[in-house]
Each structure stands twice: as structure tokens, then as C-alpha cells.
Design a protein around this motif. Structure first.
Motif, PDB file in Angstrom:
ATOM      1  N   THR A  25      41.358  53.888  33.363  1.00 48.88           N
ATOM      2  CA  THR A  25      41.500  52.623  33.455  1.00 48.88           C
ATOM      3  C   THR A  25      41.651  51.953  32.335  1.00 48.88           C
ATOM      4  O   THR A  25      41.579  50.591  32.287  1.00 48.88           O
ATOM      5  N   ASN A  26      42.093  52.553  31.229  1.00 50.12           N
ATOM      6  CA  ASN A  26      42.352  51.744  30.019  1.00 50.12           C
ATOM      7  C   ASN A  26      43.501  50.947  30.053  1.00 50.12           C
ATOM      8  O   ASN A  26      44.531  51.537  30.056  1.00 50.12           O
ATOM      9  N   PRO A  27      43.553  49.875  29.923  1.00 50.44           N
ATOM     10  CA  PRO A  27      44.710  48.893  29.794  1.00 50.44           C
ATOM     11  C   PRO A  27      45.585  49.063  28.640  1.00 50.44           C
ATOM     12  O   PRO A  27      45.034  49.598  27.754  1.00 50.44           O
ATOM     13  N   GLY A  28      46.939  49.429  28.857  1.00 48.53           N
ATOM     14  CA  GLY A  28      47.900  49.766  27.966  1.00 48.53           C
ATOM     15  C   GLY A  28      47.955  51.269  27.795  1.00 48.53           C
ATOM     16  O   GLY A  28      49.107  51.766  27.067  1.00 48.53           O
ATOM     17  N   ALA A  29      46.993  52.199  28.458  1.00 44.61           N
ATOM     18  CA  ALA A  29      47.309  53.450  28.294  1.00 44.61           C
ATOM     19  C   ALA A  29      48.275  53.947  29.133  1.00 44.61           C
ATOM     20  O   ALA A  29      48.480  53.692  30.419  1.00 44.61           O
ATOM     21  N   THR A  30      49.299  54.935  28.638  1.00 45.05           N
ATOM     22  CA  THR A  30      50.262  55.390  29.653  1.00 45.05           C
ATOM     23  C   THR A  30      49.610  56.539  30.552  1.00 45.05           C
ATOM     24  O   THR A  30      49.005  57.572  29.923  1.00 45.05           O
ATOM     25  N   GLN A  31      49.938  56.550  31.879  1.00 45.15           N
ATOM     26  CA  GLN A  31      49.306  57.591  32.850  1.00 45.15           C
ATOM     27  C   GLN A  31      50.664  57.786  33.854  1.00 45.15           C
ATOM     28  O   GLN A  31      51.754  57.503  33.463  1.00 45.15           O
ATOM     29  N   GLN A  32      50.331  58.845  34.639  1.00 45.68           N
ATOM     30  CA  GLN A  32      51.545  59.352  35.408  1.00 45.68           C
ATOM     31  C   GLN A  32      50.817  59.708  36.759  1.00 45.68           C
ATOM     32  O   GLN A  32      49.738  60.093  36.874  1.00 45.68           O
ATOM     33  N   VAL A  33      51.834  59.808  37.697  1.00 46.03           N
ATOM     34  CA  VAL A  33      51.532  59.981  38.944  1.00 46.03           C
ATOM     35  C   VAL A  33      52.776  60.504  39.686  1.00 46.03           C
ATOM     36  O   VAL A  33      53.790  60.122  39.428  1.00 46.03           O
ATOM     37  N   ARG A  34      52.583  61.708  40.574  1.00 49.14           N
ATOM     38  CA  ARG A  34      53.781  62.204  41.351  1.00 49.14           C
ATOM     39  C   ARG A  34      53.538  61.883  42.619  1.00 49.14           C
ATOM     40  O   ARG A  34      52.632  61.748  43.322  1.00 49.14           O
ATOM     41  N   GLY A  35      54.832  61.653  43.454  1.00 47.50           N
ATOM     42  CA  GLY A  35      54.624  61.279  44.842  1.00 47.50           C
ATOM     43  C   GLY A  35      56.050  61.140  45.448  1.00 47.50           C
ATOM     44  O   GLY A  35      57.199  61.355  44.704  1.00 47.50           O
ATOM     45  N   HIS A  36      56.101  60.889  46.797  1.00 46.97           N
ATOM     46  CA  HIS A  36      57.180  60.723  47.364  1.00 46.97           C
ATOM     47  C   HIS A  36      57.612  59.016  47.763  1.00 46.97           C
ATOM     48  O   HIS A  36      56.733  58.259  48.064  1.00 46.97           O
ATOM     49  N   VAL A  37      58.957  58.811  47.437  1.00 46.48           N
ATOM     50  CA  VAL A  37      59.326  57.273  47.388  1.00 46.48           C
ATOM     51  C   VAL A  37      59.083  56.843  48.803  1.00 46.48           C
ATOM     52  O   VAL A  37      59.703  57.557  49.788  1.00 46.48           O
ATOM     53  N   ILE A  38      58.476  55.810  48.960  1.00 44.59           N
ATOM     54  CA  ILE A  38      58.434  55.163  50.409  1.00 44.59           C
ATOM     55  C   ILE A  38      59.165  53.647  50.428  1.00 44.59           C
ATOM     56  O   ILE A  38      59.421  53.421  51.759  1.00 44.59           O
ATOM     57  N   GLU A  39      59.297  53.194  49.501  1.00 42.94           N
ATOM     58  CA  GLU A  39      60.154  52.013  49.371  1.00 42.94           C
ATOM     59  C   GLU A  39      60.539  51.626  48.078  1.00 42.94           C
ATOM     60  O   GLU A  39      59.967  51.876  46.986  1.00 42.94           O
ATOM     61  N   VAL A  40      61.897  51.070  48.014  1.00 41.24           N
ATOM     62  CA  VAL A  40      62.361  50.678  46.757  1.00 41.24           C
ATOM     63  C   VAL A  40      63.036  49.234  46.891  1.00 41.24           C
ATOM     64  O   VAL A  40      63.853  49.152  48.054  1.00 41.24           O
ATOM     65  N   VAL A  41      62.734  48.235  46.065  1.00 42.14           N
ATOM     66  CA  VAL A  41      63.254  47.065  45.772  1.00 42.14           C
ATOM     67  C   VAL A  41      64.103  46.989  44.617  1.00 42.14           C
ATOM     68  O   VAL A  41      63.483  47.083  43.523  1.00 42.14           O
ATOM     69  N   GLY A  42      65.242  46.613  44.629  1.00 42.39           N
ATOM     70  CA  GLY A  42      66.142  46.542  43.529  1.00 42.39           C
ATOM     71  C   GLY A  42      66.095  45.166  43.038  1.00 42.39           C
ATOM     72  O   GLY A  42      66.214  44.088  43.792  1.00 42.39           O
ATOM     73  N   ARG A  43      66.149  44.860  41.744  1.00 43.67           N
ATOM     74  CA  ARG A  43      66.483  43.621  40.872  1.00 43.67           C
ATOM     75  C   ARG A  43      67.849  43.462  40.955  1.00 43.67           C
ATOM     76  O   ARG A  43      68.290  42.132  41.299  1.00 43.67           O
ATOM     77  N   ASN A  44      68.784  44.372  40.870  1.00 45.90           N
ATOM     78  CA  ASN A  44      70.027  44.241  40.709  1.00 45.90           C
ATOM     79  C   ASN A  44      70.707  45.884  40.906  1.00 45.90           C
ATOM     80  O   ASN A  44      69.751  46.551  41.488  1.00 45.90           O
ATOM     81  N   ILE A  45      71.848  46.213  40.792  1.00 47.62           N
ATOM     82  CA  ILE A  45      72.467  47.317  40.898  1.00 47.62           C
ATOM     83  C   ILE A  45      71.938  48.739  40.162  1.00 47.62           C
ATOM     84  O   ILE A  45      71.756  49.482  40.668  1.00 47.62           O
ATOM     85  N   THR A  46      71.442  48.337  38.981  1.00 46.14           N
ATOM     86  CA  THR A  46      70.893  49.135  37.961  1.00 46.14           C
ATOM     87  C   THR A  46      69.362  49.001  37.892  1.00 46.14           C
ATOM     88  O   THR A  46      68.917  50.253  37.291  1.00 46.14           O
ATOM     89  N   ASP A  47      68.785  48.146  37.816  1.00 46.52           N
ATOM     90  CA  ASP A  47      67.425  47.969  37.626  1.00 46.52           C
ATOM     91  C   ASP A  47      66.358  47.803  38.947  1.00 46.52           C
ATOM     92  O   ASP A  47      66.743  47.098  39.986  1.00 46.52           O
ATOM     93  N   VAL A  48      65.354  48.490  39.136  1.00 49.30           N
ATOM     94  CA  VAL A  48      64.508  48.353  40.162  1.00 49.30           C
ATOM     95  C   VAL A  48      63.427  47.307  40.013  1.00 49.30           C
ATOM     96  O   VAL A  48      63.035  47.340  38.727  1.00 49.30           O
ATOM     97  N   GLU A  49      63.137  46.737  41.109  1.00 52.48           N
ATOM     98  CA  GLU A  49      62.235  45.547  40.862  1.00 52.48           C
ATOM     99  C   GLU A  49      60.816  46.231  41.169  1.00 52.48           C
ATOM    100  O   GLU A  49      59.865  46.062  40.427  1.00 52.48           O
TER     101      GLU A  49
END
Length: 104
Positions: A25-49
Motif C-alpha cells: 500500500t506504499n503510495p508511489g511504489a510501482t507494483q504489478q498484476v497479471r490478468g485477463h482484460v475484461i473492459e477497455v475504454v479508449g481516450r483516443n485511437i492510441t491511448d487507453v483511458e
């Protein structure tokens, strides 16, 4: 004197347990998680929102982004359709999960 050492030992144990409970729970620390995509919302054609993934424990994770994270929204939709897993490297700020990078 033995009671003093017992009290010190108890405080040390308490400190170790309480620090390990908040390890991810350390704010600012980089963490990682693996999983299956269940939803994607794009900001534009190149960026994920936002992107939502489901990990192997059944937990749903929702991430926002601040720019390009390595994949376009359409590429993540391909992962969603084919059931391929992704890894999200993220940080937490003000209880918001922010994806920094997404990799296969």
C-alpha cells in the motif's frame, strides 16, 4: 528485567507484523498484476483511458492512465477477445490505480 525484555520483544513483533500488512500500500511504489482484460475504454485511437482486468484470484482491477502505456485500446481489445493475459505495472495515488505500463 525479564518483563521489560518480554515487552520489547512484543513491540518488535507487533512492528514487524504491522509493517508487513501494509507492504503493498506504499503510495508511489510501482507494483504489478497479471490478468485477463475484461473492459477497455479508449481516450483516443492510441491511448487507453481505463482498463479493467480479472486476476487469477477472481479480483477485478480498474486502472486509469495518464498517456500511452505500451498498447493501443484496439490491441487490448484483441487480448480481451482471445483471452490472453497482460501484466499491468502500476502505482497508486489517492486510492486510484494508475497504469504506468502494460506488457504481454
Amino acid at each position: 528485567m525479564p518483563k521489560l525484555w518480554l515487552a520489547i520483544g512484543g513491540l518488535v513483533c507487533l512492528a514487524v507484523v504491522s509493517s508487513s500488512c501494509g507492504a503493498n500500500t506504499n503510495p508511489g511504489a510501482t507494483q504489478q498484476v497479471r490478468g485477463h482484460v475484461i473492459e477497455v475504454v479508449g481516450r483516443n485511437i492510441t491511448d487507453v483511458e481505463t482498463v479493467r482486468i480479472l486476476d487469477s484470484d477472481g479480483k477485478t482491477w480498474t486502472f486509469t492512465t495518464r498517456g500511452f502505456v505500451g498498447f493501443s485500446p484496439s490491441h487490448l481489445v484483441q487480448h480481451q477477445l482471445f483471452g490472453d493475459t497482460i501484466e499491468v505495472r502500476y502505482t497508486m495515488e489517492n486510492e486510484v490505480l494508475i497504469a504506468l505500463e502494460i506488457v504481454d
